[in-house]
Scaffold this active site. Structure first.
Site, PDB file in Angstrom:
ATOM      1  N   GLY A 155       1.483  -2.768  -6.252  1.00 42.16           N
ATOM      2  CA  GLY A 155       1.370  -1.458  -5.609  1.00 42.16           C
ATOM      3  C   GLY A 155       0.018  -0.845  -5.879  1.00 42.16           C
ATOM      4  O   GLY A 155      -0.977  -1.147  -5.222  1.00 42.16           O
ATOM      5  N   GLY A 156      -0.054   0.009  -6.903  1.00 46.59           N
ATOM      6  CA  GLY A 156      -1.269   0.774  -7.209  1.00 46.59           C
ATOM      7  C   GLY A 156      -2.544  -0.059  -7.229  1.00 46.59           C
ATOM      8  O   GLY A 156      -3.564   0.334  -6.646  1.00 46.59           O
ATOM      9  N   TRP A 172       0.820  -1.222   0.000  1.00 48.01           N
ATOM     10  CA  TRP A 172       0.000   0.000   0.000  1.00 48.01           C
ATOM     11  C   TRP A 172       0.850   1.267   0.000  1.00 48.01           C
ATOM     12  O   TRP A 172       0.314   2.366  -0.161  1.00 48.01           O
ATOM     13  CB  TRP A 172      -0.936   0.015   1.208  1.00 48.01           C
ATOM     14  CG  TRP A 172      -1.933  -1.110   1.243  1.00 48.01           C
ATOM     15  CD1 TRP A 172      -2.055  -2.137   0.352  1.00 48.01           C
ATOM     16  CD2 TRP A 172      -2.948  -1.311   2.233  1.00 48.01           C
ATOM     17  NE1 TRP A 172      -3.072  -2.966   0.731  1.00 48.01           N
ATOM     18  CE2 TRP A 172      -3.649  -2.491   1.875  1.00 48.01           C
ATOM     19  CE3 TRP A 172      -3.340  -0.624   3.384  1.00 48.01           C
ATOM     20  CZ2 TRP A 172      -4.711  -2.989   2.638  1.00 48.01           C
ATOM     21  CZ3 TRP A 172      -4.391  -1.115   4.146  1.00 48.01           C
ATOM     22  CH2 TRP A 172      -5.070  -2.288   3.766  1.00 48.01           C
ATOM     23  N   GLU A 174      11.930   2.048  -3.820  1.00 41.22           N
ATOM     24  CA  GLU A 174      11.678   3.397  -3.271  1.00 41.22           C
ATOM     25  C   GLU A 174      12.499   3.624  -2.003  1.00 41.22           C
ATOM     26  O   GLU A 174      12.933   4.746  -1.729  1.00 41.22           O
ATOM     27  CB  GLU A 174      10.173   3.577  -3.017  1.00 41.22           C
ATOM     28  CG  GLU A 174       9.425   3.752  -4.334  1.00 41.22           C
ATOM     29  CD  GLU A 174       8.001   3.225  -4.341  1.00 41.22           C
ATOM     30  OE1 GLU A 174       7.426   2.994  -3.265  1.00 41.22           O
ATOM     31  OE2 GLU A 174       7.459   3.019  -5.452  1.00 41.22           O
ATOM     32  N   GLU A 199      11.407  -6.620  -9.258  1.00 40.84           N
ATOM     33  CA  GLU A 199      10.666  -5.410  -9.600  1.00 40.84           C
ATOM     34  C   GLU A 199      11.542  -4.486 -10.436  1.00 40.84           C
ATOM     35  O   GLU A 199      12.313  -3.683  -9.883  1.00 40.84           O
ATOM     36  CB  GLU A 199      10.246  -4.682  -8.314  1.00 40.84           C
ATOM     37  CG  GLU A 199       9.339  -5.494  -7.434  1.00 40.84           C
ATOM     38  CD  GLU A 199       8.459  -4.587  -6.586  1.00 40.84           C
ATOM     39  OE1 GLU A 199       7.233  -4.688  -6.706  1.00 40.84           O
ATOM     40  OE2 GLU A 199       9.000  -3.756  -5.840  1.00 40.84           O
TER      41      GLU A 199
HETATM   42  P1  PGA Z   1       3.111  -0.693  -8.815  1.00 38.93           P
HETATM   43  O1  PGA Z   1       4.112  -0.888  -7.571  1.00 38.93           O
HETATM   44  O2  PGA Z   1       2.290  -1.974  -8.875  1.00 38.93           O
HETATM   45  O3  PGA Z   1       2.277   0.485  -8.450  1.00 38.93           O
HETATM   46  O4  PGA Z   1       3.933  -0.516 -10.023  1.00 38.93           O
HETATM   47  C1  PGA Z   1       4.739  -2.112  -7.332  1.00 38.93           C
HETATM   48  C2  PGA Z   1       5.666  -1.983  -6.159  1.00 38.93           C
HETATM   49  O5  PGA Z   1       6.278  -0.924  -6.006  1.00 38.93           O
HETATM   50  O6  PGA Z   1       5.807  -2.919  -5.343  1.00 38.93           O
END
Ligand code: PGA
Length: 255
Positions: free
Chosen positions: A237-238, A11, A100, A170
């Protein structure tokens, strides 16, 4: 072979208190109708971890993950959360090495190695993220790049410790961009990662290791990513911020 299929929802720094509990309740009630073949992991922001973890107690295949932890057990580290604290809340997982965290918080491979050890020593399972930025992909040097990430942050672990690690590939250029790796790109990297584990550890560990794909995974592309033999699920993520979309992704893996 007993490879655990998994869809984890990261999230990130989204949702206020009410929204977070609403989303968790929706996912939990929808998950109750599923077979349980896929482990569902929710990674909400830190302040909601304890309550959301309590909400998942009666479903063995819904687990909760923290998005980060510190490498020290306790001490004067204002604003940080230790693996010991997460373990004391009986959390199952912690995500370590998200791009991130690497980009915005300067978390390099050696710091991540210490975080991985701290988490494993506390009995937590680790979802370890690796992946290359765009320039590395364009130079076609992505394999060496992720190999270094694993060697410097994970490969100090023993076989027993490494069994507690889920890998998430990723590609940084695919995270939050709407650009997904093609199923062939994902499969090729997952196969490479599994063989790195095979070479360093054992066939059994490599065959049983869950390797997730992450980066703009959504209900439309999930099935084609998951049908690859070395893709065991997704780190989302999103699309994990809406229960319907998230459960559709879980279903794409179950079918
Ligand atoms: P995303 O993010 O699905 O929004 O691209 C994936 C993640 O950062 O784990």
């Amino acid at each position: 072979m007993s490879r655990q299929l998994m869809v984890a929802g990261n999230w990130k720094m989204n949702k206020n208190l009410i929204e977070a509990f609403t989303l968790a309740s929706e996912v939990i009630s929808k998950a109750k109708k599923l077979s349980g073949a896929v482990e569902i992991v929710l990674a909400p922001p830190t302040p909601y971890l304890h309550t959301i973890n309590s909400m998942t107690k009666d479903l063995s295949y819904v687990k909760v993950a923290a998005q980060n932890c510190h490498f020290e057990q306790n001490g004067a580290f204002t604003g940080e959360v230790s693996a010991e604290m997460l373990n004391s809340m009986q959390l199952a997982y912690v995500i370590i090495g998200h791009s991130e965290r690497r980009k915005f918080f300067g978390e390099h491979n050696n710091i991540l190695s210490r975080k991985v050890s701290a988490a494993i020593n506390e009995g937590l399972k680790v979802i370890f993220c690796c992946g290359e930025p765009l320039d590395i992909r364009e130079a076609n040097t992505q394999q060496g790049f992720v190999q270094k990430q694993l060697e410097e942050s994970l490969f100090h672990l023993s076989v027993e410790q490494m069994e507690k690690v889920v890998l998430a590939y990723e590609p940084v250029w695919a995270i939050g961009t709407g650009k997904t790796a093609t199923p062939a790109q994902a499969q090729s990297m997952h196969y490479f990662l599994r063989n790195l584990i095979r070479a360093k550890y054992t066939d059994k560990l490599a065959d049983n290791c869950t390797i997730l794909y992450g980066g703009s995974c959504n209900p439309s592309n999930a099935a084609s990513l998951f049908e690859n033999v070395d893709v065991d699920g997704g780190l989302v993520g999103g699309a994990s911020l809406q229960s319907d979309k998230f459960i559709q992704i879980v279903n794409a893996l179950s079918n």
